[in-house]
Write an enzyme that holds these catalytic residues in place. Structure first.
Site, PDB file in Angstrom:
ATOM      1  N   HIS A 126      -2.500  -3.648  -6.514  1.00  0.00           N
ATOM      2  CA  HIS A 126      -2.967  -3.185  -5.200  1.00  0.00           C
ATOM      3  C   HIS A 126      -4.468  -3.438  -5.069  1.00  0.00           C
ATOM      4  CE1 HIS A 126      -3.671   0.230  -2.129  1.00  0.00           C
ATOM      5  NE2 HIS A 126      -3.208  -0.834  -1.506  1.00  0.00           N
TER       6      HIS A 126
ATOM      7  N   GLU B 221      -5.569  -1.463  -8.317  1.00  0.00           N
ATOM      8  CA  GLU B 221      -4.639  -0.534  -8.960  1.00  0.00           C
ATOM      9  C   GLU B 221      -3.480  -1.348  -9.547  1.00  0.00           C
ATOM     10  OE1 GLU B 221      -4.809   3.628  -6.537  1.00  0.00           O
ATOM     11  OE2 GLU B 221      -4.033   1.936  -5.410  1.00  0.00           O
TER      12      GLU B 221
ATOM     13  N   ASN C 194      -5.231   5.958  -2.327  1.00  0.00           N
ATOM     14  CA  ASN C 194      -4.814   6.466  -1.018  1.00  0.00           C
ATOM     15  C   ASN C 194      -4.452   7.943  -1.075  1.00  0.00           C
ATOM     16  OD1 ASN C 194      -5.208   4.522   0.946  1.00  0.00           O
ATOM     17  ND2 ASN C 194      -3.399   3.370   0.325  1.00  0.00           N
TER      18      ASN C 194
ATOM     19  N   SER D 107       0.831  -1.207   0.000  1.00  0.00           N
ATOM     20  CA  SER D 107       0.000   0.000   0.000  1.00  0.00           C
ATOM     21  C   SER D 107       0.858   1.247   0.000  1.00  0.00           C
ATOM     22  CB  SER D 107      -0.863   0.053   1.257  1.00  0.00           C
ATOM     23  OG  SER D 107      -1.750  -1.001   1.305  1.00  0.00           O
TER      24      SER D 107
END
Ligand SMILES: NC(=O)c1ccc[n+]([C@@H]2O[C@H](COP(=O)([O-])OP(=O)(O)OC[C@H]3O[C@@H](n4cnc5c(N)ncnc54)[C@H](O)[C@@H]3O)[C@@H](O)[C@H]2O)c1
Length: 285
Positions: free
Chosen positions: A141, A153, A191, A120
């Site tokens: 991801h 992702e 994120n 992450s």
């Protein structure tokens, strides 16, 4: 497409178990690797329990459940992965652990096998520098729970071959995921865009503009499935805080991404959200 049909998932924890369940459900033979028998047994138990719940809810037949389980092969030895065509790593979020593991994996798998990390917050580029062939390495991801959340992702590091990343994105789409191709920047896409959502919510409450429950309600009414505080309780306040710090530090302490001190205090006090029984709100154990 041939690549990706025989998969290895490294790490049988929260994410690895979810990714293995997703792949096996999609029909891929999946080797699930962990350092020890104990986390493997625990990971498999969780997968079995989730599949059983699906069967009880009539969302999966008994035969389908059994064949998903039969497609997952637990292993504790890297040499068992010699014929896989795709490796997805989901072990602890520590750079040296991931690098050491990939160095070992590269010695075992075929030259053409795809290598992916589910990190992450670490740099895909930096993990890949340990490899002789970093062009076949990327980030994949997934989001928690990986067998349910549609988004993935596909992260291209500096040395990733764009053709490989594109094929991986197509593969994910074929298996039913919503694949988004992104560059290897701090927090990638999701994120990063989530930081203002979380950080500004803390500031609004910190400045006394509104209560947490009001912020959550207003954002839900505006169309978000959850408000920022209830979402953090679900994700884990520590996990979300780690993402905030990674994006802030990764952007050379750009003030746009500065985390709020209240977030750190909650983590320090052990108020981690649902998993600890209390976070922004309290929960029955
Ligand atoms: N939890 C999340 O919400 C989430 C979401 C997206 C991505 N991620 C990323 O996924 C990865 C895994 O996170 P998690 O929450 O599943 O962690 P976890 O702690 O639940 O599981 C980690 C697993 O890795 C195993 N492990 C540790 N060292 C190992 C090694 N050298 N070889 C093989 N296995 C090893 C552990 O035994 C454990 O089973 C991290 O990189 C994390 O950043 C987590």
């Amino acid at each position: 497409m041939k690549a990706g049909q025989i998969c290895a998932v490294l790490g049988a924890g929260t994410m690895g178990g979810g990714i293995a369940q997703f792949l096996a459900t999609a029909g891929c033979e999946t080797f699930l690797y962990d350092i020890d028998e104990e986390p493997l047994v625990k990971g498999l138990e969780s997968i079995r329990a989730r599949l059983l719940r699906l069967e009880e809810k009539k969302k999966l037949s008994r035969e389908a459940r059994e064949s998903v389980i039969a497609r997952i092969h637990p292993v504790t030895d890297l040499s068992s992965l010699s014929h896989v065509t795709c490796v997805i790593e989901a072990v602890v979020e520590r750079l040296e652990v991931k690098r050491e593991l990939f160095a070992g994996v590269e010695k075992v798998v075929d030259d053409q096998a795809w290598l992916a990390t589910n990190t992450s917050s670490l740099s895909v580029t930096e993990i890949a520098t340990v490899l002789h062939r970093p062009e076949r390495m990327m980030g994949l991801h997934f989001f928690n729970p990986a067998m349910i959340m549609p988004l993935v992702e596909v992260v291209s590091g500096e040395r990733t071959d764009e053709k490989v990343a594109k094929q991986a994105a197509e593969w994910m789409s074929n298996l039913g995921k919503e694949a988004v191709m992104v560059k290897d920047t701090p927090g990638f896409l999701v994120n990063r865009v989530a930081r203002p959502f979380h950080n500004e919510a803390y500031r609004i409450v910190g400045d006394g503009v509104a209560e947490k429950s009001q912020v959550d309600r207003i954002l839900r009414e505006a169309g978000f499935p959850m408000g920022p505080f209830e979402l953090q309780d679900l994700i884990g306040i520590d996990i979300n805080y780690a993402a905030s710090v990674a994006v802030y530090e990764g952007n050379f302490q750009d003030p746009r991404f500065r985390p709020h001190p209240a977030q750190r205090k909650l983590v320090e006090s052990g108020a981690l959200g649902r998993k600890s029984g209390r976070g922004h709100y309290t929960y029955d154990e």
